[in-house]
Design a protein around this motif. Sequence first.
Motif, PDB file in Angstrom:
ATOM      1  N   ILE A   1       0.838  -1.203   0.000  1.00 16.15           N
ATOM      2  CA  ILE A   1       0.000   0.000   0.000  1.00 16.15           C
ATOM      3  C   ILE A   1       0.871   1.252   0.000  1.00 16.15           C
ATOM      4  O   ILE A   1       0.606   2.221  -0.721  1.00 16.15           O
ATOM      5  CB  ILE A   1      -0.949  -0.010   1.205  1.00 16.15           C
ATOM      6  CG1 ILE A   1      -1.994  -1.111   1.023  1.00 16.15           C
ATOM      7  CG2 ILE A   1      -1.636   1.341   1.399  1.00 16.15           C
ATOM      8  CD1 ILE A   1      -2.674  -1.529   2.290  1.00 16.15           C
ATOM      9  N   TYR A   2       1.930   1.201   0.788  1.00 18.13           N
ATOM     10  CA  TYR A   2       2.846   2.341   0.863  1.00 18.13           C
ATOM     11  C   TYR A   2       3.510   2.610  -0.489  1.00 18.13           C
ATOM     12  O   TYR A   2       3.617   3.768  -0.919  1.00 18.13           O
ATOM     13  CB  TYR A   2       3.913   2.065   1.921  1.00 18.13           C
ATOM     14  CG  TYR A   2       5.025   3.079   1.937  1.00 18.13           C
ATOM     15  CD1 TYR A   2       4.814   4.370   2.430  1.00 18.13           C
ATOM     16  CD2 TYR A   2       6.295   2.756   1.445  1.00 18.13           C
ATOM     17  CE1 TYR A   2       5.837   5.304   2.439  1.00 18.13           C
ATOM     18  CE2 TYR A   2       7.316   3.694   1.456  1.00 18.13           C
ATOM     19  CZ  TYR A   2       7.082   4.965   1.952  1.00 18.13           C
ATOM     20  OH  TYR A   2       8.083   5.892   1.953  1.00 18.13           O
ATOM     21  N   ALA A   3       3.958   1.550  -1.156  1.00 16.05           N
ATOM     22  CA  ALA A   3       4.637   1.715  -2.439  1.00 16.05           C
ATOM     23  C   ALA A   3       3.735   2.389  -3.469  1.00 16.05           C
ATOM     24  O   ALA A   3       4.166   3.274  -4.217  1.00 16.05           O
ATOM     25  CB  ALA A   3       5.103   0.348  -2.960  1.00 16.05           C
ATOM     26  N   VAL A   4       2.466   1.973  -3.494  1.00 17.26           N
ATOM     27  CA  VAL A   4       1.519   2.573  -4.442  1.00 17.26           C
ATOM     28  C   VAL A   4       1.206   4.013  -4.040  1.00 17.26           C
ATOM     29  O   VAL A   4       1.174   4.921  -4.886  1.00 17.26           O
ATOM     30  CB  VAL A   4       0.220   1.744  -4.515  1.00 17.26           C
ATOM     31  CG1 VAL A   4      -0.813   2.436  -5.419  1.00 17.26           C
ATOM     32  CG2 VAL A   4       0.507   0.344  -5.043  1.00 17.26           C
ATOM     33  N   ALA A   5       0.981   4.226  -2.756  1.00 16.95           N
ATOM     34  CA  ALA A   5       0.664   5.575  -2.273  1.00 16.95           C
ATOM     35  C   ALA A   5       1.800   6.544  -2.578  1.00 16.95           C
ATOM     36  O   ALA A   5       1.566   7.683  -3.002  1.00 16.95           O
ATOM     37  CB  ALA A   5       0.393   5.538  -0.770  1.00 16.95           C
ATOM     38  N   LYS A   6       3.038   6.092  -2.382  1.00 19.46           N
ATOM     39  CA  LYS A   6       4.203   6.943  -2.633  1.00 19.46           C
ATOM     40  C   LYS A   6       4.292   7.315  -4.111  1.00 19.46           C
ATOM     41  O   LYS A   6       4.604   8.460  -4.447  1.00 19.46           O
ATOM     42  CB  LYS A   6       5.476   6.220  -2.192  1.00 19.46           C
ATOM     43  CG  LYS A   6       6.720   7.091  -2.214  1.00 19.46           C
ATOM     44  CD  LYS A   6       7.918   6.389  -1.596  1.00 19.46           C
ATOM     45  CE  LYS A   6       8.359   5.218  -2.452  1.00 19.46           C
ATOM     46  NZ  LYS A   6       9.665   4.654  -2.005  1.00 19.46           N
ATOM     47  N   GLU A   7       4.002   6.354  -4.986  1.00 19.04           N
ATOM     48  CA  GLU A   7       4.020   6.639  -6.417  1.00 19.04           C
ATOM     49  C   GLU A   7       2.928   7.648  -6.782  1.00 19.04           C
ATOM     50  O   GLU A   7       3.141   8.538  -7.609  1.00 19.04           O
ATOM     51  CB  GLU A   7       3.838   5.354  -7.230  1.00 19.04           C
ATOM     52  CG  GLU A   7       5.013   4.396  -7.190  1.00 19.04           C
ATOM     53  CD  GLU A   7       6.286   4.960  -7.792  1.00 19.04           C
ATOM     54  OE1 GLU A   7       6.215   5.974  -8.522  1.00 19.04           O
ATOM     55  OE2 GLU A   7       7.366   4.406  -7.531  1.00 19.04           O
ATOM     56  N   LYS A   8       1.779   7.520  -6.158  1.00 17.77           N
ATOM     57  CA  LYS A   8       0.674   8.436  -6.455  1.00 17.77           C
ATOM     58  C   LYS A   8       0.999   9.860  -6.014  1.00 17.77           C
ATOM     59  O   LYS A   8       0.486  10.822  -6.584  1.00 17.77           O
ATOM     60  CB  LYS A   8      -0.619   7.946  -5.811  1.00 17.77           C
ATOM     61  CG  LYS A   8      -1.173   6.685  -6.474  1.00 17.77           C
ATOM     62  CD  LYS A   8      -2.585   6.359  -6.012  1.00 17.77           C
ATOM     63  CE  LYS A   8      -3.148   5.199  -6.821  1.00 17.77           C
ATOM     64  NZ  LYS A   8      -4.557   4.905  -6.479  1.00 17.77           N
ATOM     65  N   CYS A   9       1.857   9.979  -5.012  1.00 17.02           N
ATOM     66  CA  CYS A   9       2.263  11.313  -4.552  1.00 17.02           C
ATOM     67  C   CYS A   9       3.047  12.058  -5.626  1.00 17.02           C
ATOM     68  O   CYS A   9       3.129  13.288  -5.602  1.00 17.02           O
ATOM     69  CB  CYS A   9       3.106  11.206  -3.282  1.00 17.02           C
ATOM     70  SG  CYS A   9       2.187  10.662  -1.813  1.00 17.02           S
ATOM     71  N   ASP A  10       3.632  11.316  -6.564  1.00 14.93           N
ATOM     72  CA  ASP A  10       4.406  11.954  -7.628  1.00 14.93           C
ATOM     73  C   ASP A  10       3.525  12.709  -8.616  1.00 14.93           C
ATOM     74  O   ASP A  10       4.036  13.419  -9.486  1.00 14.93           O
ATOM     75  CB  ASP A  10       5.240  10.908  -8.382  1.00 14.93           C
ATOM     76  CG  ASP A  10       6.423  10.409  -7.549  1.00 14.93           C
ATOM     77  OD1 ASP A  10       6.773  11.089  -6.566  1.00 14.93           O
ATOM     78  OD2 ASP A  10       6.981   9.355  -7.887  1.00 14.93           O
ATOM     79  N   ASP A  11       2.211  12.552  -8.475  1.00 14.85           N
ATOM     80  CA  ASP A  11       1.277  13.292  -9.339  1.00 14.85           C
ATOM     81  C   ASP A  11       1.129  14.743  -8.903  1.00 14.85           C
ATOM     82  O   ASP A  11       0.548  15.553  -9.626  1.00 14.85           O
ATOM     83  CB  ASP A  11      -0.111  12.621  -9.340  1.00 14.85           C
ATOM     84  CG  ASP A  11      -0.112  11.319 -10.138  1.00 14.85           C
ATOM     85  OD1 ASP A  11       0.724  11.182 -11.050  1.00 14.85           O
ATOM     86  OD2 ASP A  11      -0.951  10.448  -9.842  1.00 14.85           O
ATOM     87  N   VAL A  12       1.611  15.061  -7.708  1.00 17.05           N
ATOM     88  CA  VAL A  12       1.522  16.429  -7.194  1.00 17.05           C
ATOM     89  C   VAL A  12       2.928  16.933  -6.888  1.00 17.05           C
ATOM     90  O   VAL A  12       3.913  16.212  -7.053  1.00 17.05           O
ATOM     91  CB  VAL A  12       0.625  16.504  -5.945  1.00 17.05           C
ATOM     92  CG1 VAL A  12      -0.822  16.203  -6.312  1.00 17.05           C
ATOM     93  CG2 VAL A  12       1.101  15.525  -4.869  1.00 17.05           C
ATOM     94  N   SER A  13       3.039  18.175  -6.432  1.00 13.02           N
ATOM     95  CA  SER A  13       4.362  18.729  -6.165  1.00 13.02           C
ATOM     96  C   SER A  13       4.334  19.648  -4.953  1.00 13.02           C
ATOM     97  O   SER A  13       3.270  19.914  -4.382  1.00 13.02           O
ATOM     98  CB  SER A  13       4.860  19.503  -7.394  1.00 13.02           C
ATOM     99  OG  SER A  13       3.972  20.567  -7.700  1.00 13.02           O
ATOM    100  N   GLY A  14       5.536  20.134  -4.581  1.00  9.04           N
ATOM    101  CA  GLY A  14       5.645  21.070  -3.480  1.00  9.04           C
ATOM    102  C   GLY A  14       5.211  20.498  -2.146  1.00  9.04           C
ATOM    103  O   GLY A  14       5.370  19.312  -1.861  1.00  9.04           O
ATOM    104  N   ASN A  15       4.634  21.367  -1.320  1.00  8.79           N
ATOM    105  CA  ASN A  15       4.227  20.955   0.019  1.00  8.79           C
ATOM    106  C   ASN A  15       3.118  19.903  -0.018  1.00  8.79           C
ATOM    107  O   ASN A  15       3.041  19.042   0.861  1.00  8.79           O
ATOM    108  CB  ASN A  15       3.767  22.175   0.827  1.00  8.79           C
ATOM    109  CG  ASN A  15       3.423  21.828   2.259  1.00  8.79           C
ATOM    110  OD1 ASN A  15       2.264  21.914   2.653  1.00  8.79           O
ATOM    111  ND2 ASN A  15       4.414  21.423   3.052  1.00  8.79           N
ATOM    112  N   ILE A  16       2.282  19.960  -1.037  1.00  8.14           N
ATOM    113  CA  ILE A  16       1.211  18.961  -1.168  1.00  8.14           C
ATOM    114  C   ILE A  16       1.829  17.569  -1.326  1.00  8.14           C
ATOM    115  O   ILE A  16       1.355  16.596  -0.742  1.00  8.14           O
ATOM    116  CB  ILE A  16       0.302  19.283  -2.371  1.00  8.14           C
ATOM    117  CG1 ILE A  16      -0.441  20.598  -2.136  1.00  8.14           C
ATOM    118  CG2 ILE A  16      -0.699  18.154  -2.610  1.00  8.14           C
ATOM    119  CD1 ILE A  16      -1.285  21.047  -3.300  1.00  8.14           C
TER     120      ILE A  16
END
Length: 204
Positions: free
Chosen positions: A97-112
């Motif tokens: 779950i963490y691996a997928v969530a971390k990859e999904k974070c790459d869709d945004v930038s900065g503090n978000i």
Amino acid sequence: MINAKYTALFAAISLGCSTAAIAQTLSKADYQAGKDAAEATYKSSKADCKKFAGNIRDICMAEAKGRENVTVAELKAAYDPSAKSQYDVRLAKADAIYAVAKEKCDDVSGNIKDICRREADAVRIASRADAKASMKTVAATSNANQKSAAAQDTANKSISDARLDANADKNDAAYAVAIEKCDALAGATKDSCVKDAKLRFAKS
């Protein structure tokens, strides 16, 4: 609130992992066959992911690897049932779950993006802490059942300590998320945010 955000990921990672089919003890041959099938499915899924590009491909690959790891862990738990193997299943799910969530974070930038990653970290830490506490509880209870009342008291202390450790880990992770959110602010507003976070999570 954080956990709810990742509920869909649990479903995604569990997809294709037939827990019911492997719930009973497996023979060594069936265990090996299951591992071979999981590897073949992973290779097929990985090939399918190549039709995507960029971060979509990365997410797809993470999901495929997560499914394989969870399936293998569940097969091991069915082949060699124990508190440790069940613990490994929970860790495999948390890490997937963490691996997928971390990859999904790459869709945004900065503090978000920073907040997104902190939240993913918090979910993983909480899942791992709960899994560890559960394993220690099972082990302590099992040992105490075979010994004296004094051993039961020792087991109860061990269980209590394990739960305290889990809560401390989760509190630290949640505090890290709160502080990351404060970083999006400035001046007195940020100072107030940090002060509130320290108060809420009992940090000095």
